[in-house]
Design a protein around this motif. Structure first.
Motif, mmCIF file in Angstrom:
data_model
loop_
_atom_site.group_PDB
_atom_site.id
_atom_site.type_symbol
_atom_site.label_atom_id
_atom_site.label_comp_id
_atom_site.label_asym_id
_atom_site.label_seq_id
_atom_site.Cartn_x
_atom_site.Cartn_y
_atom_site.Cartn_z
ATOM 1 N N VAL A 82 0.613 -1.108 -0.093
ATOM 2 C CA VAL A 82 0.057 -0.030 -0.140
ATOM 3 C C VAL A 82 0.893 1.437 -0.031
ATOM 4 C CG1 VAL A 82 -1.891 -1.140 1.134
ATOM 5 C CG2 VAL A 82 -0.170 0.172 2.377
ATOM 6 N N LYS A 83 0.310 2.156 -0.453
ATOM 7 C CA LYS A 83 1.115 3.681 -0.470
ATOM 8 C C LYS A 83 1.757 3.827 0.814
ATOM 9 C CE LYS A 83 0.247 8.536 -1.547
ATOM 10 N NZ LYS A 83 -0.914 9.678 -1.434
ATOM 11 N N LYS A 84 2.946 4.285 1.085
ATOM 12 C CA LYS A 84 3.640 4.599 2.450
ATOM 13 C C LYS A 84 4.070 3.428 3.048
ATOM 14 C CE LYS A 84 5.121 7.640 1.963
ATOM 15 N NZ LYS A 84 6.241 7.804 0.973
ATOM 16 N N ARG A 88 8.619 0.963 -1.676
ATOM 17 C CA ARG A 88 10.028 1.290 -2.675
ATOM 18 C C ARG A 88 11.192 0.280 -2.177
ATOM 19 N NH1 ARG A 88 11.550 2.099 -7.383
ATOM 20 N NH2 ARG A 88 9.650 3.496 -7.438
ATOM 21 N N ALA A 89 11.100 0.370 -0.650
ATOM 22 C CA ALA A 89 12.261 -0.229 -0.050
ATOM 23 C C ALA A 89 11.994 -1.782 -0.446
ATOM 24 C CB ALA A 89 12.110 -0.263 1.522
ATOM 25 N N LEU A 90 10.852 -2.352 -0.509
ATOM 26 C CA LEU A 90 10.710 -3.719 -0.980
ATOM 27 C C LEU A 90 11.336 -3.858 -2.248
ATOM 28 C CD1 LEU A 90 9.886 -6.789 -0.478
ATOM 29 C CD2 LEU A 90 7.595 -6.100 -1.305
ATOM 30 N N PHE A 271 17.423 3.896 9.069
ATOM 31 C CA PHE A 271 16.752 2.713 8.380
ATOM 32 C C PHE A 271 17.874 1.745 7.997
ATOM 33 C CE2 PHE A 271 13.385 5.937 8.445
ATOM 34 C CZ PHE A 271 12.153 5.136 8.329
ATOM 35 N N PRO A 272 17.156 0.558 7.482
ATOM 36 C CA PRO A 272 18.305 -0.324 6.829
ATOM 37 C C PRO A 272 18.593 0.299 5.590
ATOM 38 C CG PRO A 272 16.003 -1.279 7.155
ATOM 39 C CD PRO A 272 16.324 -0.101 7.687
ATOM 40 N N CYS A 273 19.703 -0.121 5.039
ATOM 41 C CA CYS A 273 20.120 0.370 3.790
ATOM 42 C C CYS A 273 20.944 -0.804 3.149
ATOM 43 C CB CYS A 273 21.248 1.716 3.698
ATOM 44 S SG CYS A 273 20.316 3.272 4.468
ATOM 45 N N LYS A 290 11.854 8.896 1.312
ATOM 46 C CA LYS A 290 11.615 7.814 2.178
ATOM 47 C C LYS A 290 12.194 7.783 3.559
ATOM 48 C CE LYS A 290 9.635 6.176 -1.599
ATOM 49 N NZ LYS A 290 8.257 6.149 -1.820
ATOM 50 N N GLY A 291 11.335 7.429 4.778
ATOM 51 C CA GLY A 291 12.007 7.635 5.925
ATOM 52 C C GLY A 291 12.131 9.015 6.364
ATOM 53 N N ARG A 292 11.157 9.969 6.044
ATOM 54 C CA ARG A 292 11.397 11.422 6.693
ATOM 55 C C ARG A 292 10.520 11.491 7.948
ATOM 56 N NH1 ARG A 292 8.652 13.717 1.247
ATOM 57 N NH2 ARG A 292 6.861 12.144 1.255
ATOM 58 N N PRO A 293 10.872 12.607 8.503
ATOM 59 C CA PRO A 293 10.444 12.736 10.039
ATOM 60 C C PRO A 293 9.214 13.044 9.688
ATOM 61 C CG PRO A 293 12.029 14.349 9.588
ATOM 62 C CD PRO A 293 12.081 13.394 8.319
#
Ligand code: A3P
Length: 327
Positions: A82-84, A88-90, A271-273, A290-293
């Protein structure tokens, strides 16, 4: 990605065809001069017209098609939502796998560009060799009423991956994204409630609506059995990316190639990279969006939303047979 896709324009297409014709001509000429003038080696033969699938393939040039190997196929697996959630990470993690080839941008075919037709859609796909899996991700499919039927009509065997995340955090993440593009929008609270004093949630607001996962899933189950789905925990994708990737690779029938060796935790990013993303030998984290506060949301607003989602979450756990631990 807009519906115009990445098709070459008429001029680019003509130039590409001219160039390829010249390459083929010279190859043929050279071949005839250095040996018996036999038919061209199969790799250099133009595919018969029927094998030219669509505009984009034709524009990219049939010579290129034959020279680069593999062919464009419909995706066998799609990240539909789902959105957010962490989609993208996946996708970026999956692209590390040598047996996975994926479209980078979101094609939005089954929601916005369906009238372009399946041949157009296939032309967006990367070439794959036998045994490789073609994938794409468009998170809005999960909340698009027509998407399940349309995907079913393409192939009822399509594997569907849904990355889900606590719907309250997801809504805040969604709001954060909109806010970053338009800083003058009303507060989260103003948008989330129809009536604040009565605690009435506005379910017409997309940031709220998307998180009613059970309702959307119901629509998908009209077409696909549960066995066609994999529900990935957005939270675990952050806390244990290798573990979650293990499940994803199993679901796709892939060897577990992406393991804990591929990840490191970036303290600055939080986050994991990836140690080695696809096509690069340098470590890389996802981009700034991606991963913003998130903005601070009143605790009572969060609690009210949490309450609102609880019955839907319970239903979703029941439907999927998985407890995501949001309640
Ligand atoms: P936030 O930016 O709100 O934290 P999507 O790619 O579906 O738009 O999801 C974006 C979310 O992915 C981010 O939301 C972030 O929490 C999550 N995410 C999961 N793994 C991540 C990673 N390794 N790097 C950055 N963000 C990640």
């Amino acid at each position: 990605m807009g519906c115009s896709g990445r098709l070459l324009g008429p001029v680019g297409g003509r130039r590409a065809s001219l160039l390829l014709t010249m390459i083929l001509f010279f190859t043929y000429f050279f071949y005839c001069l250095t040996g018996p003038c036999e038919p061209l080696p199969p790799a250099l033969l133009l595919p018969p017209p029927a094998a030219l699938p669509d505009g984009a393939e034709a524009a990219a040039g049939p010579g290129r098609a034959a020279l680069s190997g593999g062919s464009r196929r419909f995706p066998q697996a799609i990240i539909v939502g789902v959105k957010k959630g962490g989609t993208r990470a996946l996708l970026e993690f999956l692209r590390v796998h040598p047996e996975v080839r994926a479209v980078g941008a979101e094609p939005h075919f089954f929601d916005r560009c369906y009238e372009k037709g399946l041949r157009w859609y296939r032309s967006l796909m990367p070439r794959t060799l036998e045994g490789q899996i073609t994938m794409e991700k468009t998170p809005s499919y999960f909340v698009t009423k027509e998407a399940p039927r349309r995907i079913y009509n393409m192939s009822r065997d399509t594997k569907l991956i849904v990355v889900v995340r606590n719907p309250v955090t997801r809504a805040i993440s969604d709001y954060t994204q909109t806010l970053s593009k338009n800083p003058t929008i009303p507060s989260f609270q103003a948008l989330a409630f129809k009536n604040v004093s009565m605690g009435l949630i506005d379910t017409t607001w997309s940031a709220v609506r998307i998180g009613i996962y059970a309702k959307h899933l119901d629509n998908w189950l009209q077409y696909f059995p549960l066995s066609k789905f994999l529900f990935v925990s957005g939270e675990r994708l952050v806390s244990d990316p290798a573990g979650e990737m293990g499940r994803v690779q199993d679901f796709l029938g892939l060897k577990r190639v992406v393991t804990d060796k591929h990840f490191y935790f970036n303290e600055t990013k939080g986050f994991p990279c990836l140690k080695k993303p696809e096509g690069s030998s340098r470590p890389r984290c996802l981009g700034k969006s991606k991963g913003r506060p998130h903005p601070k949301i009143d605790v009572q607003v969060v609690q009210r939303l949490q309450e609102f989602y609880r019955p839907f979450n319970m239903k979703f756990y029941q439907m999927t047979g998985q407890d995501f631990g949001w309640d």
